[in-house]
Enzyme design. Structure first.
Site, PDB file in Angstrom:
ATOM      1  N   PRO A   9       8.583   3.610  -6.427  1.00  0.00           N
ATOM      2  CA  PRO A   9       9.396   3.660  -5.205  1.00  0.00           C
ATOM      3  C   PRO A   9       9.262   2.412  -4.334  1.00  0.00           C
ATOM      4  O   PRO A   9       8.175   1.838  -4.221  1.00  0.00           O
ATOM      5  CB  PRO A   9       8.864   4.891  -4.464  1.00  0.00           C
ATOM      6  CG  PRO A   9       7.488   5.087  -4.995  1.00  0.00           C
ATOM      7  CD  PRO A   9       7.544   4.657  -6.436  1.00  0.00           C
ATOM      8  N   ASN A  10      10.381   2.069  -3.745  1.00  0.00           N
ATOM      9  CA  ASN A  10      10.500   0.967  -2.779  1.00  0.00           C
ATOM     10  C   ASN A  10      10.424  -0.423  -3.406  1.00  0.00           C
ATOM     11  O   ASN A  10      10.626  -1.418  -2.711  1.00  0.00           O
ATOM     12  CB  ASN A  10       9.451   1.094  -1.643  1.00  0.00           C
ATOM     13  CG  ASN A  10       9.633   2.368  -0.857  1.00  0.00           C
ATOM     14  OD1 ASN A  10      10.736   2.634  -0.375  1.00  0.00           O
ATOM     15  ND2 ASN A  10       8.587   3.169  -0.734  1.00  0.00           N
ATOM     16  N   ARG A  17      11.388  -6.269   1.730  1.00  0.00           N
ATOM     17  CA  ARG A  17      10.311  -5.380   2.142  1.00  0.00           C
ATOM     18  C   ARG A  17       9.006  -6.149   2.344  1.00  0.00           C
ATOM     19  O   ARG A  17       8.441  -6.676   1.385  1.00  0.00           O
ATOM     20  CB  ARG A  17      10.125  -4.357   1.025  1.00  0.00           C
ATOM     21  CG  ARG A  17       8.981  -3.443   1.204  1.00  0.00           C
ATOM     22  CD  ARG A  17       8.700  -2.675  -0.072  1.00  0.00           C
ATOM     23  NE  ARG A  17       7.637  -1.735   0.202  1.00  0.00           N
ATOM     24  CZ  ARG A  17       6.818  -1.224  -0.689  1.00  0.00           C
ATOM     25  NH1 ARG A  17       6.961  -1.542  -1.948  1.00  0.00           N
ATOM     26  NH2 ARG A  17       5.870  -0.406  -0.324  1.00  0.00           N
ATOM     27  N   TYR A  22       4.420  -8.638  -0.254  1.00  0.00           N
ATOM     28  CA  TYR A  22       4.962  -8.421  -1.597  1.00  0.00           C
ATOM     29  C   TYR A  22       5.752  -9.604  -2.152  1.00  0.00           C
ATOM     30  O   TYR A  22       6.222  -9.547  -3.290  1.00  0.00           O
ATOM     31  CB  TYR A  22       5.841  -7.161  -1.600  1.00  0.00           C
ATOM     32  CG  TYR A  22       5.085  -5.899  -1.237  1.00  0.00           C
ATOM     33  CD1 TYR A  22       3.977  -5.505  -1.979  1.00  0.00           C
ATOM     34  CD2 TYR A  22       5.473  -5.115  -0.159  1.00  0.00           C
ATOM     35  CE1 TYR A  22       3.274  -4.356  -1.657  1.00  0.00           C
ATOM     36  CE2 TYR A  22       4.778  -3.952   0.171  1.00  0.00           C
ATOM     37  CZ  TYR A  22       3.672  -3.577  -0.582  1.00  0.00           C
ATOM     38  OH  TYR A  22       2.977  -2.441  -0.268  1.00  0.00           O
ATOM     39  N   ASN A  73       3.870  -0.157 -12.228  1.00  0.00           N
ATOM     40  CA  ASN A  73       3.526  -0.248 -10.811  1.00  0.00           C
ATOM     41  C   ASN A  73       4.097   1.016 -10.193  1.00  0.00           C
ATOM     42  O   ASN A  73       5.290   1.074  -9.876  1.00  0.00           O
ATOM     43  CB  ASN A  73       4.126  -1.498 -10.164  1.00  0.00           C
ATOM     44  CG  ASN A  73       3.706  -1.630  -8.705  1.00  0.00           C
ATOM     45  OD1 ASN A  73       3.123  -0.691  -8.143  1.00  0.00           O
ATOM     46  ND2 ASN A  73       3.997  -2.765  -8.099  1.00  0.00           N
ATOM     47  N   ALA A  76       3.559   3.654  -4.244  1.00  0.00           N
ATOM     48  CA  ALA A  76       2.831   4.658  -3.443  1.00  0.00           C
ATOM     49  C   ALA A  76       2.403   5.864  -4.283  1.00  0.00           C
ATOM     50  O   ALA A  76       1.392   6.514  -3.969  1.00  0.00           O
ATOM     51  CB  ALA A  76       3.684   5.102  -2.264  1.00  0.00           C
ATOM     52  N   GLU A  97      -2.032  -0.717 -15.242  1.00  0.00           N
ATOM     53  CA  GLU A  97      -1.617  -0.447 -13.856  1.00  0.00           C
ATOM     54  C   GLU A  97      -1.512  -1.783 -13.117  1.00  0.00           C
ATOM     55  O   GLU A  97      -2.442  -2.602 -13.189  1.00  0.00           O
ATOM     56  CB  GLU A  97      -2.674   0.438 -13.186  1.00  0.00           C
ATOM     57  CG  GLU A  97      -2.437   0.652 -11.703  1.00  0.00           C
ATOM     58  CD  GLU A  97      -3.553   1.459 -11.047  1.00  0.00           C
ATOM     59  OE1 GLU A  97      -4.373   2.097 -11.741  1.00  0.00           O
ATOM     60  OE2 GLU A  97      -3.615   1.432  -9.797  1.00  0.00           O
ATOM     61  N   HIS A  99      -0.327  -3.938  -9.452  1.00  0.00           N
ATOM     62  CA  HIS A  99       0.086  -3.989  -8.040  1.00  0.00           C
ATOM     63  C   HIS A  99       0.316  -5.442  -7.664  1.00  0.00           C
ATOM     64  O   HIS A  99      -0.456  -6.325  -8.064  1.00  0.00           O
ATOM     65  CB  HIS A  99      -0.979  -3.378  -7.128  1.00  0.00           C
ATOM     66  CG  HIS A  99      -1.251  -1.952  -7.474  1.00  0.00           C
ATOM     67  ND1 HIS A  99      -0.397  -0.932  -7.146  1.00  0.00           N
ATOM     68  CD2 HIS A  99      -2.267  -1.391  -8.174  1.00  0.00           C
ATOM     69  CE1 HIS A  99      -0.869   0.201  -7.616  1.00  0.00           C
ATOM     70  NE2 HIS A  99      -2.013  -0.046  -8.250  1.00  0.00           N
ATOM     71  N   ARG A 106      -6.569  -3.557   1.591  1.00  0.00           N
ATOM     72  CA  ARG A 106      -5.640  -2.889   2.502  1.00  0.00           C
ATOM     73  C   ARG A 106      -6.198  -1.533   2.976  1.00  0.00           C
ATOM     74  O   ARG A 106      -7.389  -1.300   2.896  1.00  0.00           O
ATOM     75  CB  ARG A 106      -4.282  -2.771   1.802  1.00  0.00           C
ATOM     76  CG  ARG A 106      -3.746  -4.148   1.389  1.00  0.00           C
ATOM     77  CD  ARG A 106      -2.405  -4.060   0.721  1.00  0.00           C
ATOM     78  NE  ARG A 106      -1.412  -3.441   1.595  1.00  0.00           N
ATOM     79  CZ  ARG A 106      -0.252  -2.944   1.173  1.00  0.00           C
ATOM     80  NH1 ARG A 106       0.066  -2.999  -0.106  1.00  0.00           N
ATOM     81  NH2 ARG A 106       0.587  -2.392   2.037  1.00  0.00           N
TER      82      ARG A 106
HETATM   83  C1  DQA Z   1       1.928  -1.565  -4.401  1.00  0.00           C
HETATM   84  C2  DQA Z   1       0.769  -1.108  -3.522  1.00  0.00           C
HETATM   85  C3  DQA Z   1       0.975   0.323  -3.058  1.00  0.00           C
HETATM   86  O1  DQA Z   1      -0.109   0.745  -2.253  1.00  0.00           O
HETATM   87  C4  DQA Z   1       2.257   0.420  -2.246  1.00  0.00           C
HETATM   88  O2  DQA Z   1       2.503   1.756  -1.868  1.00  0.00           O
HETATM   89  C5  DQA Z   1       3.428  -0.161  -2.928  1.00  0.00           C
HETATM   90  C6  DQA Z   1       3.273  -1.394  -3.721  1.00  0.00           C
HETATM   91  C7  DQA Z   1       1.816  -3.052  -4.801  1.00  0.00           C
HETATM   92  O3  DQA Z   1       2.499  -3.455  -5.733  1.00  0.00           O
HETATM   93  O4  DQA Z   1       1.069  -3.807  -4.169  1.00  0.00           O
HETATM   94  O5  DQA Z   1       4.553   0.312  -2.777  1.00  0.00           O
HETATM   95  O6  DQA Z   1       1.906  -0.807  -5.614  1.00  0.00           O
END
Ligand code: DQA
Length: 148
Positions: A9-10, A17, A22, A73, A76, A97, A99, A106
């Site tokens: 998501p996002n 964003r 990011y 990825n 959240a 995994e 990020h 964070r």
């Molecule tokens: C994320 C880190 C997560 O905590 C966050 O909710 C994201 C992006 C990252 O790529 O740094 O949406 O996965």
């Protein structure tokens, strides 16, 4: 070798964003960089993004028997989703995994992952490079498994 890239998501909002966290690249631009890396490694990649947890679970289920490895990825959902964890366990496909940000720098709620302990490995904090590093590492891992 076919590697599936799953964005949670996002991540469709990348570039707009929180760019200081990011980065300024769009998701399409990042996917193109991953594609280039895949060509250089001689592997195929397929991309999927969803904001919906159930759709990510269904995507993972549909990869059963169809994928050599997954780079995910889960955004959240990393920190909340037992369902995504269970789907990854169900299909039993090696995954990395990823990020973009260093989640350990964070908020404390980002320090826990439902995926890390069942992943081949975790790469975080290198922006879009996290994906390239993950692809290289996963291909190395899978090649070594094939030869073992
Ligand atoms: C994320 C880190 C997560 O905590 C966050 O909710 C994201 C992006 C990252 O790529 O740094 O949406 O996965």
């Amino acid at each position: 070798m076919i590697i599936n890239i799953i964005h949670g998501p996002n991540l469709n909002m990348l570039s707009k964003r929180e760019p200081s966290l990011y980065g300024s690249l769009t998701l399409d631009e990042i996917n193109n960089l991953i594609l280039k890396k895949a060509h250089s490694l001689n592997v195929s990649v397929d991309f999927f993004q969803s904001n919906a947890e159930g759709d990510i679970v269904s995507k993972i289920q549909n990869l059963y028997g169809e994928s050599d490895g997954i780079i995910i990825n889960a955004a959240a959902y990393t920190h909340t989703s037992i369902a995504i964890r269970d789907a990854l366990l169900a299909v039993n496909i090696p995954f990395v995994e990823v990020h973009l940000s260093n989640v350990y720098k964070r908020e404390s709620f980002r320090h826990f992952s439902y995926l890390s302990d069942i992943a081949v490995g975790v790469i975080a904090g290198f922006g879009f490079k996290s994906y390239e590093l993950a692809l290289e590492a996963l291909v190395n891992y899978l090649t070594a498994q094939e030869q073992a």
